[in-house]
Design a protein around this motif. Structure first.
Motif, PDB file in Angstrom:
ATOM      1  N   ALA A  25       0.834  -1.194   0.000  1.00 41.42           N
ATOM      2  CA  ALA A  25       0.000   0.000   0.000  1.00 41.42           C
ATOM      3  C   ALA A  25       0.870   1.246   0.000  1.00 41.42           C
ATOM      4  CB  ALA A  25      -0.913  -0.006   1.226  1.00 41.42           C
ATOM      5  N   THR A  26       0.380   2.287  -0.655  1.00 39.78           N
ATOM      6  CA  THR A  26       1.048   3.589  -0.624  1.00 39.78           C
ATOM      7  C   THR A  26       0.212   4.632   0.098  1.00 39.78           C
ATOM      8  OG1 THR A  26       0.069   4.176  -2.760  1.00 39.78           O
ATOM      9  CG2 THR A  26       2.263   3.174  -2.798  1.00 39.78           C
ATOM     10  N   GLU A  27      -1.084   4.425   0.136  1.00 45.22           N
ATOM     11  CA  GLU A  27      -1.990   5.382   0.797  1.00 45.22           C
ATOM     12  C   GLU A  27      -3.232   4.637   1.259  1.00 45.22           C
ATOM     13  OE1 GLU A  27      -3.972   8.402  -1.643  1.00 45.22           O
ATOM     14  OE2 GLU A  27      -3.533   9.895  -0.093  1.00 45.22           O
ATOM     15  N   ILE A  28      -3.761   5.057   2.397  1.00 43.25           N
ATOM     16  CA  ILE A  28      -4.995   4.482   2.923  1.00 43.25           C
ATOM     17  C   ILE A  28      -5.942   5.623   3.292  1.00 43.25           C
ATOM     18  CG2 ILE A  28      -4.010   4.378   5.262  1.00 43.25           C
ATOM     19  CD1 ILE A  28      -5.745   1.952   5.825  1.00 43.25           C
ATOM     20  N   ALA A  29      -7.211   5.409   3.042  1.00 43.90           N
ATOM     21  CA  ALA A  29      -8.232   6.333   3.546  1.00 43.90           C
ATOM     22  C   ALA A  29      -9.423   5.526   4.030  1.00 43.90           C
ATOM     23  CB  ALA A  29      -8.665   7.326   2.475  1.00 43.90           C
ATOM     24  N   ARG A  47       4.841   4.671   4.216  1.00 44.62           N
ATOM     25  CA  ARG A  47       6.151   4.292   3.684  1.00 44.62           C
ATOM     26  C   ARG A  47       6.399   2.813   3.930  1.00 44.62           C
ATOM     27  NH1 ARG A  47       9.368   7.160   6.861  1.00 44.62           N
ATOM     28  NH2 ARG A  47      10.377   5.459   7.967  1.00 44.62           N
ATOM     29  N   THR A  48       6.574   2.049   2.853  1.00 42.24           N
ATOM     30  CA  THR A  48       6.860   0.614   2.986  1.00 42.24           C
ATOM     31  C   THR A  48       8.230   0.252   2.435  1.00 42.24           C
ATOM     32  OG1 THR A  48       5.951   0.041   0.827  1.00 42.24           O
ATOM     33  CG2 THR A  48       4.397   0.116   2.668  1.00 42.24           C
ATOM     34  N   GLY A  49       8.819   1.135   1.649  1.00 44.75           N
ATOM     35  CA  GLY A  49      10.072   0.821   0.969  1.00 44.75           C
ATOM     36  C   GLY A  49       9.871   0.242  -0.414  1.00 44.75           C
ATOM     37  N   ALA A  68       8.289   8.518   0.487  1.00 41.00           N
ATOM     38  CA  ALA A  68       9.547   8.529   1.238  1.00 41.00           C
ATOM     39  C   ALA A  68       9.447   9.442   2.452  1.00 41.00           C
ATOM     40  CB  ALA A  68      10.694   8.965   0.328  1.00 41.00           C
ATOM     41  N   GLY A  69       8.634  10.470   2.358  1.00 38.34           N
ATOM     42  CA  GLY A  69       8.449  11.381   3.477  1.00 38.34           C
ATOM     43  C   GLY A  69       7.252  11.052   4.354  1.00 38.34           C
ATOM     44  N   ALA A  70       6.606   9.904   4.087  1.00 37.47           N
ATOM     45  CA  ALA A  70       5.401   9.516   4.841  1.00 37.47           C
ATOM     46  C   ALA A  70       5.784   8.712   6.081  1.00 37.47           C
ATOM     47  CB  ALA A  70       4.494   8.690   3.934  1.00 37.47           C
ATOM     48  N   PRO A  71       4.897   8.605   7.044  1.00 40.54           N
ATOM     49  CA  PRO A  71       5.180   7.774   8.226  1.00 40.54           C
ATOM     50  C   PRO A  71       5.269   6.300   7.850  1.00 40.54           C
ATOM     51  CG  PRO A  71       2.936   8.660   8.285  1.00 40.54           C
ATOM     52  CD  PRO A  71       3.615   9.299   7.134  1.00 40.54           C
ATOM     53  N   PRO A  72       5.981   5.493   8.649  1.00 40.72           N
ATOM     54  CA  PRO A  72       6.110   4.061   8.330  1.00 40.72           C
ATOM     55  C   PRO A  72       4.753   3.366   8.331  1.00 40.72           C
ATOM     56  CG  PRO A  72       7.134   4.588  10.446  1.00 40.72           C
ATOM     57  CD  PRO A  72       6.743   5.883   9.829  1.00 40.72           C
ATOM     58  N   ALA A  73       4.633   2.368   7.441  1.00 49.47           N
ATOM     59  CA  ALA A  73       3.340   1.704   7.232  1.00 49.47           C
ATOM     60  C   ALA A  73       2.808   1.087   8.520  1.00 49.47           C
ATOM     61  CB  ALA A  73       3.487   0.637   6.148  1.00 49.47           C
TER      62      ALA A  73
END
Length: 210
Positions: A25-29, A47-49, A68-73
DNA sequence: TGCCAGGCCCTCTTTAGGGCCTT
């Protein structure tokens, strides 16, 4: 008058079609829908890498630099699990989002326990005259509002919630089902399509005698 | 090298094939 339990409508943006092939996943809502209204919202990039293919960036607008600037998954998923709590879940093509929900929670050492209902299956049963049941097309077909940029998680989750609210309204007003909560949605989506009208009539009559 | 998602659902079906839906 009893209030229906809130339903959590979820949408993921991802790097691919299935976690079974390593997609992440890259984004969740998630939006909470209660009595036809969105009562709360949760959204985050994560962020998952995992690398985002160029065609996915073209589709969603989500870049490798953004995640890359998002919080870890795992942090995002813990927060998402708290947000959902014990609510049942709905997604547009739930077979897709439910797999990512379970997989991303598993990466955070959380077990998925929520049930899923699917607005694609429900839409096919209630609006068989629609030419397409993709989210954008069914939203347009029903005259529902567009919520923002398509293929971003919050906009798609809100549009799926609008669709779910319309489905629940039609179940009440057209089919006489007074409380179209998750159990009704789950039963209807499992009903064979040729038997939908009979199922709805029987459910209405059962509800009226309770 | 060859393969590459998978469940739903329709039809010129059921001993099968292909489109839809999600990224």
């Amino acid at each position: 008058m009893s209030r229906n339990e809130p339903i959590a409508v979820i949408d993921f943006e991802t790097t691919g079609m299935t976690p079974a092939q390593g997609a992440r996943a890259t984004e969740i809502a998630i939006v909470l829908l209660q009595d036809g209204q969105i009562v709360d919202r949760f959204q985050s990039l994560m962020r998952t890498g995992a690398r985002i293919p160029a065609f996915i960036t073209q589709l969603t607008g989500i870049t490798n630099a953004m995640v890359a600037g998002a919080p870890p998954a795992h942090d995002v998923m813990r927060e998402a699990a708290r947000f959902v709590g014990g609510a049942q879940m709905v997604a547009h093509n739930a077979s897709f989002d439910s797999k990512f929900w379970a997989a991303e929670l598993a990466h955070a050492d959380i077990r998925a326990t929520q049930g899923f209902a699917c607005t694609v299956l429900l839409s096919r049963r209630l609006y068989p005259q629609a030419r397409s049941h993709s989210l954008g097309n069914i939203v347009d077909h029903l005259g529902l509002p567009r919520a923002g940029r398509a293929h971003r998680a919050l906009a798609d989750a809100e549009m799926a919630a609008f669709l779910l609210a319309r489905i629940q309204r039609d179940l009440r007003e057209t089919w006489g089902i007074e409380e179209p909560g998750f159990e009704v949605l789950n039963g209807l989506q499992r009903c064979a399509r040729p038997a939908v009208a009979r199922w709805l009539a029987r459910h209405r009559d059962l509800g009226a005698t309770q």
